[in-house]
Scaffold this active site. Structure first.
Site, PDB file in Angstrom:
ATOM      1  N   GLU A  31       0.658 -14.591   4.644  1.00  0.00           N
ATOM      2  CA  GLU A  31       0.103 -15.505   5.644  1.00  0.00           C
ATOM      3  C   GLU A  31      -1.222 -14.984   6.181  1.00  0.00           C
ATOM      4  O   GLU A  31      -2.179 -15.741   6.362  1.00  0.00           O
ATOM      5  CB  GLU A  31       1.087 -15.680   6.813  1.00  0.00           C
TER       6      GLU A  31
ATOM      7  N   CYS B 105       6.779 -13.105   9.584  1.00  0.00           N
ATOM      8  CA  CYS B 105       7.137 -12.027  10.504  1.00  0.00           C
ATOM      9  C   CYS B 105       6.538 -12.336  11.884  1.00  0.00           C
ATOM     10  O   CYS B 105       5.750 -13.273  12.036  1.00  0.00           O
ATOM     11  CB  CYS B 105       6.629 -10.685   9.978  1.00  0.00           C
TER      12      CYS B 105
ATOM     13  N   ASN C  72       0.865  -1.173   0.000  1.00  0.00           N
ATOM     14  CA  ASN C  72       0.000   0.000   0.000  1.00  0.00           C
ATOM     15  C   ASN C  72       0.903   1.224   0.000  1.00  0.00           C
ATOM     16  O   ASN C  72       1.990   1.191   0.573  1.00  0.00           O
ATOM     17  CB  ASN C  72      -0.832  -0.101   1.282  1.00  0.00           C
TER      18      ASN C  72
END
Length: 138
Positions: free
Chosen positions: A59, A90, A49
């Site tokens: 995920e 992460c 974005n």
């Protein structure tokens, strides 16, 4: 030591998702594919974005699709990215995966050639906090 045997269908779903990632800023494509305990498949890709930290991880997208599909238990998740290093989930995604995991859930870290490393949830996120911790608090 976890088995590096590859589920070809799940690997291909993750790879296909990676190839559809929307990453105009980082150019770092990631895909994920989930096999649920019920035998259903779900996938997701990372979506960036212009408000750079507001993107979503592959995920997270796969987990959202799984929940929308009515499933809540991950049996296996494949995560794939390009490069020489391991593209592991992460910290936030580790917690998201944990929310929908069991002791048997396997996380498979992949590169273009296939599975590079397979980990149990406990290996990926040791001493984790999950729904059962909240049940014990009451």
């Amino acid at each position: 030591m976890p088995d590096l045997t590859q589920n070809t269908e799940l690997f291909e779903l993750a790879k296909e998702a990676m190839n559809k990632a929307y990453v105009p800023y980082s150019q770092f494509h990631v895909g994920a594919a989930i096999l649920t305990a019920k035998g259903q498949f779900y996938s997701g890709c990372n979506v960036e974005n212009a408000a750079y930290p507001e993107g979503t991880c592959a995920e997270a997208g796969a987990i959202a699709a799984m929940v929308l599909g009515g499933d809540t238990l991950i049996k296996d998740i494949y995560v794939i990215g390009n490069g020489d290093g391991l593209v592991t989930p992460c910290g936030g995604c580790r917690q998201k995966i944990r929310e929908f995991s069991s002791a048997d859930t396997m996380i498979h870290i992949c590169g273009a050639e296939g599975v590079r490393k397979s980990l149990t949830m406990d290996e990926l996120l040791p001493f984790s906090f999950g729904p059962e911790n909240l049940e014990q608090a009451g």
